[in-house]
Design an enzyme around this catalytic site. Structure first.
Site, PDB file in Angstrom:
ATOM      1  N   GLY A   1      28.524  -6.184  18.728  1.00 54.14           N
ATOM      2  CA  GLY A   1      29.846  -5.357  18.602  1.00 54.14           C
ATOM      3  C   GLY A   1      29.614  -4.233  19.877  1.00 54.14           C
ATOM      4  N   HIS A   2      28.739  -4.526  20.671  1.00 50.26           N
ATOM      5  CA  HIS A   2      28.327  -3.540  21.610  1.00 50.26           C
ATOM      6  C   HIS A   2      28.308  -4.140  23.190  1.00 50.26           C
ATOM      7  CE1 HIS A   2      27.120  -0.346  18.621  1.00 50.26           C
ATOM      8  NE2 HIS A   2      26.528  -1.393  18.036  1.00 50.26           N
TER       9      HIS A   2
ATOM     10  N   GLY B   1      12.109   6.911  -1.593  1.00 52.27           N
ATOM     11  CA  GLY B   1      13.249   7.461  -2.658  1.00 52.27           C
ATOM     12  C   GLY B   1      14.583   8.099  -1.992  1.00 52.27           C
TER      13      GLY B   1
ATOM     14  N   HIS C   1      35.735   4.881  14.704  1.00 50.15           N
ATOM     15  CA  HIS C   1      36.029   3.746  13.870  1.00 50.15           C
ATOM     16  C   HIS C   1      35.406   3.835  12.630  1.00 50.15           C
ATOM     17  CE1 HIS C   1      32.070   3.216  15.874  1.00 50.15           C
ATOM     18  NE2 HIS C   1      31.635   2.404  14.722  1.00 50.15           N
TER      19      HIS C   1
ATOM     20  N   HIS D   1      24.276   7.200  21.592  1.00 46.84           N
ATOM     21  CA  HIS D   1      24.065   5.803  20.469  1.00 46.84           C
ATOM     22  C   HIS D   1      22.969   4.968  20.822  1.00 46.84           C
ATOM     23  CE1 HIS D   1      28.896   6.124  19.578  1.00 46.84           C
ATOM     24  NE2 HIS D   1      27.990   7.406  19.422  1.00 46.84           N
TER      25      HIS D   1
ATOM     26  N   ASP E   1      28.178   4.377  25.177  1.00 44.87           N
ATOM     27  CA  ASP E   1      27.541   3.525  24.064  1.00 44.87           C
ATOM     28  C   ASP E   1      26.193   2.938  24.974  1.00 44.87           C
ATOM     29  OD1 ASP E   1      26.308   2.059  22.154  1.00 44.87           O
ATOM     30  OD2 ASP E   1      28.161   0.618  21.902  1.00 44.87           O
TER      31      ASP E   1
ATOM     32  N   HIS F   1      35.399  -3.484  18.872  1.00 47.22           N
ATOM     33  CA  HIS F   1      34.203  -3.640  18.311  1.00 47.22           C
ATOM     34  C   HIS F   1      34.065  -4.614  17.206  1.00 47.22           C
ATOM     35  CE1 HIS F   1      30.490  -1.659  17.357  1.00 47.22           C
ATOM     36  NE2 HIS F   1      30.885  -1.100  16.148  1.00 47.22           N
TER      37      HIS F   1
ATOM     38  N   HIS G   1      32.693   2.446  10.789  1.00 51.03           N
ATOM     39  CA  HIS G   1      31.408   2.145  10.332  1.00 51.03           C
ATOM     40  C   HIS G   1      30.835   3.316   9.468  1.00 51.03           C
ATOM     41  CE1 HIS G   1      30.788  -1.761  12.993  1.00 51.03           C
ATOM     42  NE2 HIS G   1      31.197  -1.861  11.973  1.00 51.03           N
TER      43      HIS G   1
ATOM     44  N   ASP H   1      17.967   7.853  -0.494  1.00 50.84           N
ATOM     45  CA  ASP H   1      19.227   7.045  -0.410  1.00 50.84           C
ATOM     46  C   ASP H   1      19.963   6.747   0.881  1.00 50.84           C
ATOM     47  OD1 ASP H   1      18.824   6.676  -3.313  1.00 50.84           O
ATOM     48  OD2 ASP H   1      20.026   8.534  -3.763  1.00 50.84           O
TER      49      ASP H   1
ATOM     50  N   HIS I   1      26.109 -14.943  15.425  1.00 53.34           N
ATOM     51  CA  HIS I   1      26.296 -13.442  15.299  1.00 53.34           C
ATOM     52  C   HIS I   1      26.469 -12.992  16.709  1.00 53.34           C
ATOM     53  CE1 HIS I   1      26.721  -8.961  14.557  1.00 53.34           C
ATOM     54  NE2 HIS I   1      25.685  -9.095  15.503  1.00 53.34           N
TER      55      HIS I   1
END
Length: 785
Positions: free
Chosen positions: A596-597, A279, A304, A619, A426, A372, A306, A281, A593
């Protein structure tokens, strides 16, 4: 036979005379060719030549005389021999005198050369004094700055004002007191000039070593950093790093940096709810520590746009309304989110450019260009009194990005040369070998897919924020004459924002509304949609389940999954893919794909450029952080200089200190609808129990006053068993409850005991019989009958 013939004495005189004439001729020739030599020197040379000639003739004469004396009488020969020997001695004496005079002449020449060199040296020394004077002036200026620093230590109240004055002119000015010039580039020029002068000095003996040293020293001072890392380290300064999220999980990125009375915050993101968070979000970070220290918090700095870096701002800014700094696209996306939540008018958003340096309390933060999967990504160089901390944000090394320029590796190297105290890097792809591929490689694969499916409708699913990926789908669609439809609320929003800022360029006539799909053949269209992570309400999930109102998928359609599955979303993504296959859709998953890392080789490059003293992996889940630690060890970072932290840990960092010293309140806060934090672990546990085992509700009534049982008990089950097929079990449970209630009701009935004993007897019996523990609710009503 006599070689002389005739009278030997007469012949001897003739030979001597001829030798003398020859010597005079040679002397004359020498005077004609060496006119620049003084007469005295020429005369000495001629005498020397005469003596040499005489010596030669005397030797010949001596040999002839010896032959003659053998034939002549003894006394006369002996006397002549004595005379000749005396002549030879005189000649040798003259020759020695001539050699001494030649030596004196050579010494005089050397003295003249030394005098000339001494004059040149005097000139050079004057230049050196001038250079040394300039260096001394620079040194005096540095001493004045050091005095100011001492005054700051003595007067803490004035430290900020003095620091601001010292920083003026050292960093590039801007609307937000921005600058990135640290003097390093100029320093290289001056250093190169110093090396050139030093090389010239090696060819000129008159250039002294101190001169080259003075030039190099002066150049070094001109390239001085605005942040005095070494000076701060000597004073034992430390800064506190406090991650409030983003560790041991994907998303929820937020980190606080604290020094003295100043706190800055890097990023403020959300996390996707896990399967256990029924339940929920979204999840936002717990910022209790920031609220408790609100007077210290100066600003938010966003790397950034995201969601896992900006998504929590609409919730957090309600209570902590402080300036938010970010690049153009990042701020535009934040504006859109705040407008939806009615917070835009009160928000303090500040747009910066790469290279800008922002002053925030005791911190100075510089935005450094990186790459990125979204444009305008930045790393942050955080200059503190304890040293420079470099936070990479999410990044990759892309030498051929779709939009903008490659990462500013030169600036990273400059910061590394200045001195990087700590690197927060990262870790998402730290376990992957090699380098991350360029975004342009996906464009080639997309083109191939379009060429191989000319008669199919193509549906491209990607992250909404991956503007560069969307741009490539648009470019290829335009190349093959297809119309583009954008479906999905978040995709539409980001394309609108990116297009208005120039980050996305869609050729005129290419983009159509979804309602216009019916006007075109499927083979002439492309649908770019959300739902690549299997979100239940995303457009692709509704298409796959057949609940989308305007798009119906079937055989002949091609779906391109152009994204990486986020850990935790594997089941949801698999469900969508299975639904698509069931409809006869061709699903393309491979080589569609690029991450981005940064992978291992890219990470190594960052280590080599920055040369950090300490490393803090960020991260990622714990396995990603460990992989980052192993990579740091391979790059020569000592084990004791690497720290894997947990959310809420307090890490103190300084030149001589690197230790976790405490813990603050941190963790996930669940958001459900408009409710923030109302759903905690206890509620989630109940939901999980309800979902797994169901619920039994027991209702009964007792007479008010007498306490006698007058109604019930009645059992109602949900999610536990199907009552119609288990009537015997229900009747058995009701009888057990009735017997227990009869024994406990009456005069002075204890309602709490009745409720607890009823729950316990049911729980025990159900576990013994069917090994299940549903949620049991007992409701006792007091009635007046």
């Amino acid at each position: 036979m006599n070689n002389f013939g005739g009278n030997p004495l007469k012949r001897l005189r003739e030979v001597s005379s001829m030798a003398g004439i020859a010597g005079k001729k040679k002397g004359a020739a020498g005077r004609s060719t060496g006119g620049r030599v003084s007469g005295r020197q020429e005369s000495e040379k001629q005498d020397s030549k005469k003596q040499d000639s005489r010596k030669t003739d005397s030797s010949k004469q001596g040999a002839g005389e010896q032959d003659i004396r053998k034939k002549e009488t003894g006394k006369a020969g002996i006397k002549k021999q004595d005379i000749l020997k005396a002549d030879v001695r005189k000649q040798n004496s003259k020759k020695a005198d001539a050699g001494k005079r030649d030596s004196k002449t050579a010494d005089a020449k050397k003295q003249d050369v030394r005098k000339a060199d001494a004059g040149k040296q005097d000139i050079m020394k004057m230049n050196v004094r001038k250079q040394t004077g300039k260096s001394a002036d620079v040194k005096k200026q540095d001493n004045r700055k050091a005095d100011v620093k001492k005054q700051e230590t003595a007067k803490p109240d004035n430290r900020k004002a003095d620091a601001k004055k010292q920083d003026t002119g050292k960093t590039r000015s801007g609307d937000q007191d921005s600058s990135r010039q640290t003097g390093l580039t100029e320093g290289r020029k001056h250093r190169a000039a110093a090396q050139t002068e030093s090389s010239a000095a090696s060819d000129k003996p008159t250039q002294s070593a101190p001169a080259a040293a003075a030039v190099a020293n002066s150049a070094g001072k001109r390239r001085r950093s605005p942040v005095k890392v070494d000076l701060a380290a000597e004073k034992g300064e430390t800064v506190r790093i406090i991650p409030l999220g983003g560790l041991e999980q994907i998303g929820l990125n937020i980190t606080a940096f604290e020094y003295g009375d100043s706190i800055i915050v890097v990023d403020c993101g959300i996390a996707f709810p896990t399967d256990e968070m029924l339940g929920i979000d979204c999840v936002i970070p717990d910022v209790t520590y920031l609220k408790d220290n609100i007077s210290k918090v100066k600003a938010f700095f966003i790397t950034h746009g995201h969601e896992d870096h900006i998504g929590a701002l609409p919730y957090i800014l309600r209570e902590i309304n402080l300036p938010v700094y970010g690049t153009k696209l990042t701020i535009a996306l934040i504006e859109h989110k705040l407008r939806e939540n009615g917070l835009l008018d009160s928000a303090k958003l500040r747009t910066v450019k790469h290279g800008d340096c922002i002053k925030a309390g005791d911190f100075r933060v510089e935005f450094v260009k990186t790459n990125h999967s979204i444009s305008d990504a930045s790393a942050l160089a955080i200059f503190t009194p304890a040293g420079t901390i470099f936070h990479t944000g999410d990044f990759k090394i892309d030498y051929t990005p779709i939009y903008g320029e490659p990462a500013d590796l030169q600036r990273m190297a400059e910061i590394g040369n200045m001195g990087c105290l700590a690197l927060m890097c990262d870790s998402t792809n730290a376990f992957k070998e090699g380098s991350t591929a360029s975004e342009k490689t996906v464009g080639k694969r997309i083109d191939t897919i379009f060429a191989e499916h000319p008669d199919s409708r193509i549906i491209a699913a990607s992250f909404a924020s991956n503007v560069d990926r969307v741009q490539q789908f648009v470019n290829v669609a335009d190349k093959y004459g297809r119309k583009v439809v954008v479906e999905g609320r978040s995709m539409e929003q980001i394309i609108e924002v990116a297009g208005s800022l120039g980050y996305l360029k869609i050729p005129a006539g290419t983009l159509i509304n979804i309602d216009q799909l019916k006007n075109y053949q499927p083979k002439d269209t492309v649908i770019i949609t959300t739902g690549s992570q299997g979100e239940s309400m995303a457009a692709l999930s509704r298409m796959a389940s057949g609940t989308h109102k305007k798009v119906v998928l079937g055989e002949g359609d091609v779906v391109v999954m152009s994204s990486k599955t986020i850990p935790g979303n594997e089941k949801a993504v698999a469900r969508v893919i299975n639904d698509l296959y069931m409809k006869g859709v061709d699903v393309i998953l491979h080589d569609t794909h690029v991450s981005g890392h940064a992978c291992q080789e890219d990470l190594k490059l960052i280590y080599a450029l920055l040369k950090p003293k300490y490393v803090v992996p960020v991260h990622g889940e714990y396995m990603h952080l460990v992989a980052q630690k192993e990579l740091a060890l391979s790059m020569g970072i000592p084990k004791q200089n690497i720290c894997i932290m947990s959310s809420g840990d307090v890490l103190e960092v300084g030149e001589s200190r690197f230790k976790v010293t405490g813990h603050v309140e941190a963790g996930p806060v669940m958001v459900e609808g408009l409710s923030i934090g109302d759903v905690g672990n206890v509620v989630l546990k109940d939901r999980q129990n309800l979902a797994q085992n169901g619920i039994i509700v027991v209702s009964m009534a007792v007479q008010q006053g007498t306490g006698e049982l007058v109604g019930g008990p009645e059992l109602i089950t949900r999610g536990f068993i199907y009552e119609k097929e288990n009537e015997d079990l229900i009747d058995e449970l009701e009888q057990m409850v009735y017997d227990k209630a009869e024994s406990l009701t009456g005069e002075g009935t204890d309602l709490n005991r009745l409720i607890n004993d009823t729950r316990d007897i049911l729980k025990s019996h159900l576990w013994k019989t069917i090994k299940r523990t549903p949620v049991i609710l007992v409701n006792v009503l007091q009635v007046n009958v």
